[in-house]
Design a protein around this motif. Structure first.
Motif, PDB file in Angstrom:
ATOM      1  N   THR A   1     -11.860  -1.195   0.072  1.00 55.02           N
ATOM      2  CA  THR A   1     -11.710  -2.550  -0.473  1.00 55.02           C
ATOM      3  C   THR A   1     -10.627  -2.590  -1.532  1.00 55.02           C
ATOM      4  O   THR A   1      -9.781  -3.491  -1.545  1.00 55.02           O
TER       5      THR A   1
ATOM      6  N   LEU B   1      -7.164  -2.167   0.109  1.00 55.13           N
ATOM      7  CA  LEU B   1      -6.670  -3.418   0.689  1.00 55.13           C
ATOM      8  C   LEU B   1      -6.121  -4.337  -0.391  1.00 55.13           C
ATOM      9  O   LEU B   1      -5.135  -5.052  -0.177  1.00 55.13           O
ATOM     10  N   LYS B   2      -6.747  -4.281  -1.559  1.00 56.41           N
ATOM     11  CA  LYS B   2      -6.324  -5.147  -2.658  1.00 56.41           C
ATOM     12  C   LYS B   2      -4.989  -4.686  -3.239  1.00 56.41           C
ATOM     13  O   LYS B   2      -4.070  -5.481  -3.419  1.00 56.41           O
TER      14      LYS B   2
ATOM     15  N   SER C   1      -2.764  -2.835  -1.850  1.00 57.80           N
ATOM     16  CA  SER C   1      -1.690  -2.852  -0.853  1.00 57.80           C
ATOM     17  C   SER C   1      -1.039  -4.224  -0.759  1.00 57.80           C
ATOM     18  O   SER C   1       0.099  -4.351  -0.303  1.00 57.80           O
TER      19      SER C   1
ATOM     20  N   PRO D   1      -4.001  -7.584   2.755  1.00 59.15           N
ATOM     21  CA  PRO D   1      -5.390  -7.476   3.212  1.00 59.15           C
ATOM     22  C   PRO D   1      -5.580  -7.726   4.704  1.00 59.15           C
ATOM     23  O   PRO D   1      -6.562  -7.287   5.285  1.00 59.15           O
TER      24      PRO D   1
ATOM     25  N   ILE E   1      -5.627  -4.478   7.935  1.00 54.37           N
ATOM     26  CA  ILE E   1      -6.738  -3.563   7.685  1.00 54.37           C
ATOM     27  C   ILE E   1      -6.590  -2.245   8.450  1.00 54.37           C
ATOM     28  O   ILE E   1      -6.992  -1.181   7.960  1.00 54.37           O
TER      29      ILE E   1
ATOM     30  N   VAL F   1      -3.771  -0.154   6.494  1.00 54.36           N
ATOM     31  CA  VAL F   1      -4.283   0.327   5.213  1.00 54.36           C
ATOM     32  C   VAL F   1      -5.408   1.339   5.442  1.00 54.36           C
ATOM     33  O   VAL F   1      -5.456   2.386   4.790  1.00 54.36           O
TER      34      VAL F   1
ATOM     35  N   TYR G   1      -5.581   5.131   4.194  1.00 51.19           N
ATOM     36  CA  TYR G   1      -6.678   5.442   3.273  1.00 51.19           C
ATOM     37  C   TYR G   1      -7.413   6.695   3.765  1.00 51.19           C
ATOM     38  O   TYR G   1      -7.732   7.599   2.974  1.00 51.19           O
TER      39      TYR G   1
END
Length: 369
Positions: free
Chosen positions: A71, A74-75, A77, A80, A83, A86, A90
């Protein structure tokens, strides 16, 4: 220049079979493998300053690595909607962290995707590799990296779905592509080629209808752009008239119009020259996507957003144009169109490099300061 020279030099490998312990590899497949190993390593080993958007993705990878959760990743980066992109990075940074690894993984996805697409659909690997360079897809892959990752998946999805629209592998690839870059949704328009092909078996009729539909689509483009901008506000900078990249002179002084115009003429001529006795080779569904790209590209050459949206459609030309030329009945005309298809994109790409449109000049490896 070195890579272009090596593409032609390596083409001699097609005459040989490469033997290994377990099997024998066709010379053409080995040639294609060597070319995309070269392209992939060039992309993967570049410094984060090579490519207009490369530094942004490099910093994004570092921010994702420092995130404590998906979460948060995503913020930080700031994308959002991406997904899959990212999430992939991640997961990688949870296992091992090496700044250049993000660039390497991105390049691997692009190189493998285009390699598989050309291997699966092209009948002339050499011309396909030249078009990959000449149509600046190779250069732009080091600029709009995330979008090209999505493109590499989407074109393979299309190659599957145009044969079987219920194939779950094709849909999975397309969903993953959208999860990497949401603008790839527009590539769904390419499926109109399947619809048109089912109703028209003659390549000349397919070309005429594809051109007519593309022109009609161009007339509706302005309204469509406004809708896209409202959904994805980030792209407003490309259509509000304030971005310097929108100035006609700064986007190649209109060269892209000439490139697309001549390629459209080649596509039209090849469609007319296809022998009456030639049997459909199963690639007719690609005709609309290619025609749509060239028509829209000519009409909206000043619009940077449109040029980016057309990248996946342009990728279809890499395999379809060589295949269509193979079907031309007259050998002299075929050779002429082949030479134009070979030389024009290479000349265009050299000018593209000289003016450094993709930010990839000078090329610097990541270990060099």
């Amino acid at each position: 220049m070195i890579e272009i020279f090596l593409v032609f030099l390596l083409w001699q490998l097609r005459k040989y079979k490469v033997k290994s312990i377990k099997n024998t590899t066709n010379g053409k497949n080995f040639f294609l493998c060597c070319c995309f190993l070269m392209f992939g390593m060039t992309m993967a080993l570049r410094k984060y300053t090579v490519g207009t958007d490369a530094a942004t993705y490099y910093r994004m990878y570092q921010n994702i690595a420092q995130s404590s959760s998906l979460t948060q990743a995503l913020k930080v980066s700031q994308i959002p909607s991406a997904i899959v992109y990212v999430g992939m990075h991640y997961c990688i940074t949870r296992i091992v962290y090496f700044p250049q690894l993000g660039m390497f993984v991105n390049s691997l996805v692009i190189a493998v995707g285009f390699f598989e697409f050309i291997k699966r659909k092209s009948k002339d690997y050499c011309l396909s590799c030249v078009l990959f360079i000449g149509l600046t897809l190779f250069y732009e892959s080091m600029n709009g990296t995330r979008q090209f990752m999505a493109i590499s998946l989407a074109i393979n999805a299309f190659a599957i779905l145009e044969k079987d629209r219920k194939n779950y592998k094709g849909w999975l690839l397309f969903i993953l592509a959208v999860g990497i870059h949401n603008t790839i949704i527009t590539f769904a328009l390419s499926y109109l080629g399947v619809v048109i092909t089912k109703r028209c078996k003659n390549i000349r009729k397919i070309h005429s209808i594809s051109t007519l539909v593309s022109v009609c689509g161009a007339m509706l483009f302005t309204a469509g752009v406004q809708i896209i901008v409202r959904i994805f506000p980030y792209y407003e900078m490309y259509v509000n008239g304030k971005n310097p990249a929108q100035v006609f002179a700064s986007s190649g002084k209109g060269r892209i119009v000439i490139l697309y115009l001549i390629l459209f003429a080649v596509l039209t001529a090849a469609s007319l020259l296809v022998g009456k006795k030639s049997k459909p080779d199963g690639m007719e569904a690609y005709h609309f996507g290619c025609t749509f790209c060239l028509v829209m590209g000519m009409i909206f050459s000043k619009n940077v957003l449109m040029s980016r949206i057309l990248w996946p459609f342009l990728a279809l030309l890499v395999v379809y144009l060589p295949n269509l030329l193979k079907q031309c009945a007259n050998i002299k005309n075929r050779k002429l169109l082949y030479v134009i298809s070979l030389c024009l994109p290479l000349a265009y790409s050299m000018l593209h490099l000289i003016e450094d449109k993709s930010g990839i000049v000078p090329y610097i490896p990541f270990w060099q300061k």
